[in-house]
Design a protein around this motif. Structure first.
Motif, PDB file in Angstrom:
ATOM      1  N   ASP A 169      -5.800  -9.146   1.184  1.00  0.00           N
ATOM      2  CA  ASP A 169      -5.992  -8.126   2.384  1.00  0.00           C
ATOM      3  C   ASP A 169      -5.213  -7.301   2.788  1.00  0.00           C
ATOM      4  O   ASP A 169      -4.924  -6.840   4.204  1.00  0.00           O
ATOM      5  CB  ASP A 169      -6.777  -8.892   3.724  1.00  0.00           C
ATOM      6  N   ARG A 187      -4.199  -3.448   2.801  1.00  0.00           N
ATOM      7  CA  ARG A 187      -4.336  -1.805   2.280  1.00  0.00           C
ATOM      8  C   ARG A 187      -5.566  -2.385   1.921  1.00  0.00           C
ATOM      9  O   ARG A 187      -6.640  -2.122   2.144  1.00  0.00           O
ATOM     10  CB  ARG A 187      -3.667  -1.218   1.881  1.00  0.00           C
ATOM     11  N   ASN A 188      -6.096  -1.353   0.543  1.00  0.00           N
ATOM     12  CA  ASN A 188      -6.845  -1.212  -0.294  1.00  0.00           C
ATOM     13  C   ASN A 188      -6.850  -2.946  -1.598  1.00  0.00           C
ATOM     14  O   ASN A 188      -8.130  -2.771  -1.998  1.00  0.00           O
ATOM     15  CB  ASN A 188      -7.388  -0.186  -0.926  1.00  0.00           C
ATOM     16  N   TYR A 189      -5.788  -3.889  -1.262  1.00  0.00           N
ATOM     17  CA  TYR A 189      -6.394  -4.947  -2.038  1.00  0.00           C
ATOM     18  C   TYR A 189      -6.673  -5.995  -1.373  1.00  0.00           C
ATOM     19  O   TYR A 189      -6.475  -6.578  -0.531  1.00  0.00           O
ATOM     20  CB  TYR A 189      -4.286  -5.391  -2.746  1.00  0.00           C
ATOM     21  N   GLN A 190      -7.459  -6.863  -2.280  1.00  0.00           N
ATOM     22  CA  GLN A 190      -8.164  -8.055  -1.871  1.00  0.00           C
ATOM     23  C   GLN A 190      -7.628  -8.693  -1.945  1.00  0.00           C
ATOM     24  O   GLN A 190      -7.146  -9.979  -1.310  1.00  0.00           O
ATOM     25  CB  GLN A 190      -9.577  -7.905  -2.134  1.00  0.00           C
ATOM     26  N   GLY A 243      -5.320   7.518  -5.181  1.00  0.00           N
ATOM     27  CA  GLY A 243      -6.113   6.809  -4.233  1.00  0.00           C
ATOM     28  C   GLY A 243      -6.384   5.339  -4.865  1.00  0.00           C
ATOM     29  O   GLY A 243      -6.782   4.356  -4.477  1.00  0.00           O
ATOM     30  N   SER A 244      -5.542   5.366  -6.178  1.00  0.00           N
ATOM     31  CA  SER A 244      -5.930   4.117  -6.820  1.00  0.00           C
ATOM     32  C   SER A 244      -5.049   2.920  -5.919  1.00  0.00           C
ATOM     33  O   SER A 244      -5.285   1.105  -6.364  1.00  0.00           O
ATOM     34  CB  SER A 244      -5.636   3.807  -8.098  1.00  0.00           C
ATOM     35  N   GLY A 245      -4.065   2.633  -5.516  1.00  0.00           N
ATOM     36  CA  GLY A 245      -3.033   1.847  -4.364  1.00  0.00           C
ATOM     37  C   GLY A 245      -1.775   1.830  -4.945  1.00  0.00           C
ATOM     38  O   GLY A 245      -0.810   0.914  -5.272  1.00  0.00           O
ATOM     39  N   ASN A 275       0.267   1.850  -1.925  1.00  0.00           N
ATOM     40  CA  ASN A 275       0.387   1.134  -1.178  1.00  0.00           C
ATOM     41  C   ASN A 275       0.978  -0.573  -1.790  1.00  0.00           C
ATOM     42  O   ASN A 275       1.011  -1.142  -1.493  1.00  0.00           O
ATOM     43  CB  ASN A 275      -1.471   0.464  -1.530  1.00  0.00           C
ATOM     44  N   ARG A 297      -6.668  -4.456   4.878  1.00  0.00           N
ATOM     45  CA  ARG A 297      -7.693  -4.449   4.599  1.00  0.00           C
ATOM     46  C   ARG A 297      -8.798  -3.774   4.696  1.00  0.00           C
ATOM     47  O   ARG A 297      -9.042  -4.608   6.302  1.00  0.00           O
ATOM     48  CB  ARG A 297      -8.377  -5.300   3.078  1.00  0.00           C
ATOM     49  N   HIS A 298      -9.969  -3.022   5.454  1.00  0.00           N
ATOM     50  CA  HIS A 298     -10.998  -2.770   5.825  1.00  0.00           C
ATOM     51  C   HIS A 298     -11.796  -3.923   6.093  1.00  0.00           C
ATOM     52  O   HIS A 298     -12.390  -4.733   4.748  1.00  0.00           O
ATOM     53  CB  HIS A 298     -11.571  -1.487   5.859  1.00  0.00           C
ATOM     54  N   TRP A 317      -3.024  -9.949   6.921  1.00  0.00           N
ATOM     55  CA  TRP A 317      -2.551  -9.716   5.819  1.00  0.00           C
ATOM     56  C   TRP A 317      -1.805 -10.242   5.293  1.00  0.00           C
ATOM     57  O   TRP A 317      -0.879 -10.661   6.368  1.00  0.00           O
ATOM     58  CB  TRP A 317      -2.638  -7.679   5.281  1.00  0.00           C
TER      59      TRP A 317
END
Length: 147
Positions: free
Chosen positions: A11, A13-16, A34-36, A39, A63-64, A69
């Motif tokens: 969790d 940034r953009n990674y679950q 924007g692919s990470g 991050n 993550r949103h 995290w």
């Protein structure tokens, strides 16, 4: 020099969830905007004291839709020696998510600066381009602060 032999993000940034084992001592990360990519680098930067590569606030890291995290890494010792490896972890404190906790081999550290005994990093980013544009005095000041 220490080497990351495994990196796990939860969790962040953009990674679950990400579990990655670099296969070579030098890794090139590519991908669309924007692919990470950044991050991933920021996650590594969270394994040292400070606010990370981007200087982000704690509420910007999960993550949103989440509040907690974590970033964990297996770090091999000198010259990648697995016998000297340690497990490092950092993340939001479950009791106070606005604070960060650090662990080494599963043991909580009382002082976040103590993690630098196991792993350190130096970043050279485009925002530091003045290092190359300014004169020799600015470069000496930068290297003095670095040392």
């Amino acid at each position: 020099m220490a080497a990351i032999t495994r990196l796990v993000l939860t969790d962040f940034r953009n990674y679950q969830h990400l579990s990655w084992r670099p296969e070579q001592p030098v890794t090139v990360i590519t991908g669309p905007n924007g692919s990470g990519k950044t991050n991933l680098l920021e996650a590594v930067s969270m394994l040292v004291p400070g606010r990370g590569l981007r200087g982000a606030r704690m509420d910007e890291l999960p993550r949103h839709g989440t509040t907690l995290w974590g970033v964990a890494a297996q770090v091999a010792g000198l010259d990648g020696d697995e016998a000297l490896s340690v497990k490092l972890a950092t993340g939001a404190n479950p009791v106070r998510p606005e604070r960060r906790v650090f662990h080494v081999d599963g043991q909580a550290l009382r002082n976040r600066d103590a993690i630098s005994e196991y792993f350190s990093a130096v970043w050279l980013t485009p925002q530091m381009d003045r290092l190359f544009q300014d004169g020799p005095g600015a470069r000496r000041r930068f290297l003095d602060r670095l040392a």
